[in-house]
Design an enzyme around this catalytic site. Structure first.
Site, PDB file in Angstrom:
ATOM      1  N   CYS A   1       9.515   9.296  -1.978  1.00 40.35           N
ATOM      2  CA  CYS A   1       8.449   9.621  -1.027  1.00 40.35           C
ATOM      3  C   CYS A   1       7.978   8.382  -0.268  1.00 40.35           C
ATOM      4  CB  CYS A   1       7.283  10.279  -1.757  1.00 40.35           C
ATOM      5  SG  CYS A   1       6.655   9.277  -3.116  1.00 40.35           S
TER       6      CYS A   1
ATOM      7  N   ARG B   1      -7.156  13.114   1.876  1.00 38.70           N
ATOM      8  CA  ARG B   1      -6.378  12.374   0.881  1.00 38.70           C
ATOM      9  C   ARG B   1      -7.374  11.661  -0.020  1.00 38.70           C
ATOM     10  NH1 ARG B   1      -1.403   8.152   0.843  1.00 38.70           N
ATOM     11  NH2 ARG B   1      -0.360  10.124   1.199  1.00 38.70           N
TER      12      ARG B   1
ATOM     13  N   HIS C   1       0.809  16.714  -4.004  1.00 38.76           N
ATOM     14  CA  HIS C   1       1.126  16.126  -2.694  1.00 38.76           C
ATOM     15  C   HIS C   1       2.004  17.140  -1.939  1.00 38.76           C
ATOM     16  CE1 HIS C   1       1.511  13.275   0.377  1.00 38.76           C
ATOM     17  NE2 HIS C   1       2.235  12.329  -0.192  1.00 38.76           N
TER      18      HIS C   1
ATOM     19  N   ARG D   1       8.273  13.895   7.357  1.00 37.11           N
ATOM     20  CA  ARG D   1       6.837  14.082   7.089  1.00 37.11           C
ATOM     21  C   ARG D   1       6.126  14.542   8.357  1.00 37.11           C
ATOM     22  NH1 ARG D   1       4.133  11.583   3.309  1.00 37.11           N
ATOM     23  NH2 ARG D   1       2.726  13.317   3.688  1.00 37.11           N
TER      24      ARG D   1
ATOM     25  N   ASP E   1       9.623   7.960  -7.681  1.00 40.99           N
ATOM     26  CA  ASP E   1       8.350   7.588  -7.060  1.00 40.99           C
ATOM     27  C   ASP E   1       7.846   6.364  -7.825  1.00 40.99           C
ATOM     28  OD1 ASP E   1       5.912   7.552  -5.725  1.00 40.99           O
ATOM     29  OD2 ASP E   1       5.084   9.308  -6.749  1.00 40.99           O
TER      30      ASP E   1
ATOM     31  N   GLN F   1       4.196  16.371   1.270  1.00 42.36           N
ATOM     32  CA  GLN F   1       5.369  15.569   0.916  1.00 42.36           C
ATOM     33  C   GLN F   1       6.510  16.480   0.438  1.00 42.36           C
ATOM     34  OE1 GLN F   1       5.838  11.986   0.919  1.00 42.36           O
ATOM     35  NE2 GLN F   1       7.926  12.695   0.643  1.00 42.36           N
TER      36      GLN F   1
HETATM   37  N1   CP Z   1       4.694   9.328   1.023  1.00 46.62           N
HETATM   38  C1   CP Z   1       3.446   9.115   1.435  1.00 46.62           C
HETATM   39  O1   CP Z   1       2.549   9.936   1.264  1.00 46.62           O
HETATM   40  O2   CP Z   1       3.246   7.917   2.049  1.00 46.62           O
HETATM   41  P1   CP Z   1       1.844   7.309   2.435  1.00 46.62           P
HETATM   42  O3   CP Z   1       1.117   6.999   1.158  1.00 46.62           O
HETATM   43  O4   CP Z   1       2.187   6.069   3.220  1.00 46.62           O
HETATM   44  O5   CP Z   1       1.086   8.306   3.252  1.00 46.62           O
HETATM   45  N1  NVA Z   2       2.456   9.005  -6.674  1.00 45.16           N
HETATM   46  C1  NVA Z   2       2.135   8.146  -5.568  1.00 45.16           C
HETATM   47  C2  NVA Z   2       2.568   8.779  -4.284  1.00 45.16           C
HETATM   48  C3  NVA Z   2       2.350   7.955  -3.051  1.00 45.16           C
HETATM   49  C4  NVA Z   2       2.762   8.668  -1.792  1.00 45.16           C
HETATM   50  C5  NVA Z   2       0.645   7.870  -5.561  1.00 45.16           C
HETATM   51  O1  NVA Z   2      -0.135   8.797  -5.824  1.00 45.16           O
HETATM   52  O2  NVA Z   2       0.255   6.734  -5.332  1.00 45.16           O
END
Ligand code: CP
Ligand code: NVA
Length: 316
Positions: free
Chosen positions: A276, A113, A140, A304, A235, A143
């Site tokens: 999400c 990530r 993502h 998830r 989101d 997700q």
């Molecule tokens: N939705 C999601 O990816 O959550 P986190 O950022 O908590 O992993």
């Molecule tokens: N778009 C958001 C998603 C978090 C799960 C981000 O990238 O912060």
């Protein structure tokens, strides 16, 4: 109890986005995730990751993704190792290529990530083990699989559903939803201010997939297009790494907040709400909607874990 069927043809494959997977393959991941969730509900305990290890690299924070990977892998007997930027040198003192080659010698798989999609692709290219994109600035994908699993659970099918994403239409979550919807025959609408429309490139990528599946992709700044939605998705307005843009974003996006009036204007009593998470209540969504009868966000978060477990189980 019949043993859960685990498809064998995915061994060794990475998940960087959904571009390289066919609709039938995505369906197989989905079926496996549903079966794994049912196993858990029946109270079954399995040890299918014994002797396996996974490196979990996190440049950005996470609750759901990290906990899904750690618990899904650990409860099956595997050993997850969490590596934050405070722990490793990725892309700094040590190149991504070198880190990939070393981790590939020690781990059965790698989750990344972070910011750069290029980094996750480089890890996949050089490590020789399956690499999973746990969120980059561009995509993502894990997700998106949990999101369509939640749709499947609610509606019993995917094809022909109307999924409307309202908010920052150019972000990683919106782009991944567009891709998976195009593959799976879900009609996908992005409603956002013109400044935040998804880039041409992702639209071009999705077009042939949508043509093949019969999915209709719509991008508009007109909020009235929520009419007929089966699911409204939003989101955060400010994604991780974009904190400096908060003021501009809030100004641009305030008319696009998902609130009870918007849910009502779908004119569909069965419309559900997805997010999400994490959510900034009072910005992209009101407390009333996230806590309301349409909200499926906690199921979505739970999914998830099972979608991530399915991805790991099929590919390791
Ligand atoms: N939705 C999601 O990816 O959550 P986190 O950022 O908590 O992993
Ligand atoms: N778009 C958001 C998603 C978090 C799960 C981000 O990238 O912060």
């Amino acid at each position: 109890m019949a043993e859960t069927y685990i498809p064998q043809q995915f061994k060794g494959r990475s998940l960087l986005n959904w571009i390289d997977y066919t609709p039938d393959e995505i369906k197989q991941f989905l079926d496996l995730a549903i079966a794994l969730k049912e196993e858990k509900k029946r109270g079954e305990v399995h040890q299918r990751f014994i002797g396996k290890t996974i490196a979990l690299i996190f440049e950005k924070r996470s609750t759901r993704t990290r906990c899904s990977f750690e618990t899904a892998f650990g409860e099956e007997g595997g050993h997850p190792v969490f590596l934050s930027t405070a722990d490793i040198q990725l892309g700094g003192k040590e190149s991504v290529e070198d880190t990939a080659r070393v981790l590939g010698r020690m781990f059965s798989a790698i989750q990344f990530r972070g910011f750069s999609q290029k980094h996750v692709e480089t890890l996949a290219k050089y490590s020789g083990v399956p690499v999973y994109n746990g969120l980059t600035d561009e995509f993502h994908p894990t997700q998106a699989l949990a999101d369509i699993m939640t749709l499947q659970e609610n509606f019993g099918h995917l094809k022909g559903l109307n999924l409307v994403f309202c908010g920052d239409g150019r972000n990683n979550v919106a782009r991944s939803l567009m891709l998976i919807s195009a593959k799976m025959g879900i009609n996908f609408t992005i409603i956002s201010p013109k400044e935040l429309f998804p880039d041409e490139q992702i639209q071009k990528i999705c077009k042939p997939f949508a043509e093949q599946s019969g999915s209709k992709i719509t991008i508009s700044d007109k909020i009235s297009l929520v009419k007929g939605a089966d699911a409204i998705y939003t989101d955060v307005w400010v994604s991780m790494g974009e904190e400096k843009l908060k003021e501009t974003r809030c100004k641009l996006l305030s008319p696009y907040q998902v609130n009870e009036a918007m849910i009502k204007s779908t004119e569909n009593e069965k419309c559900i709400f997805l997010h999400c998470l994490p959510a900034v209540k009072g910005e992209e969504v009101t407390e009333a909607v996230i806590e309301g009868p349409q909200s499926r966000v906690w199921d979505e978060a739970e999914n998830r874990k099972f979608t991530i477990k399915a991805i790991m189980m099929a590919t390791i």
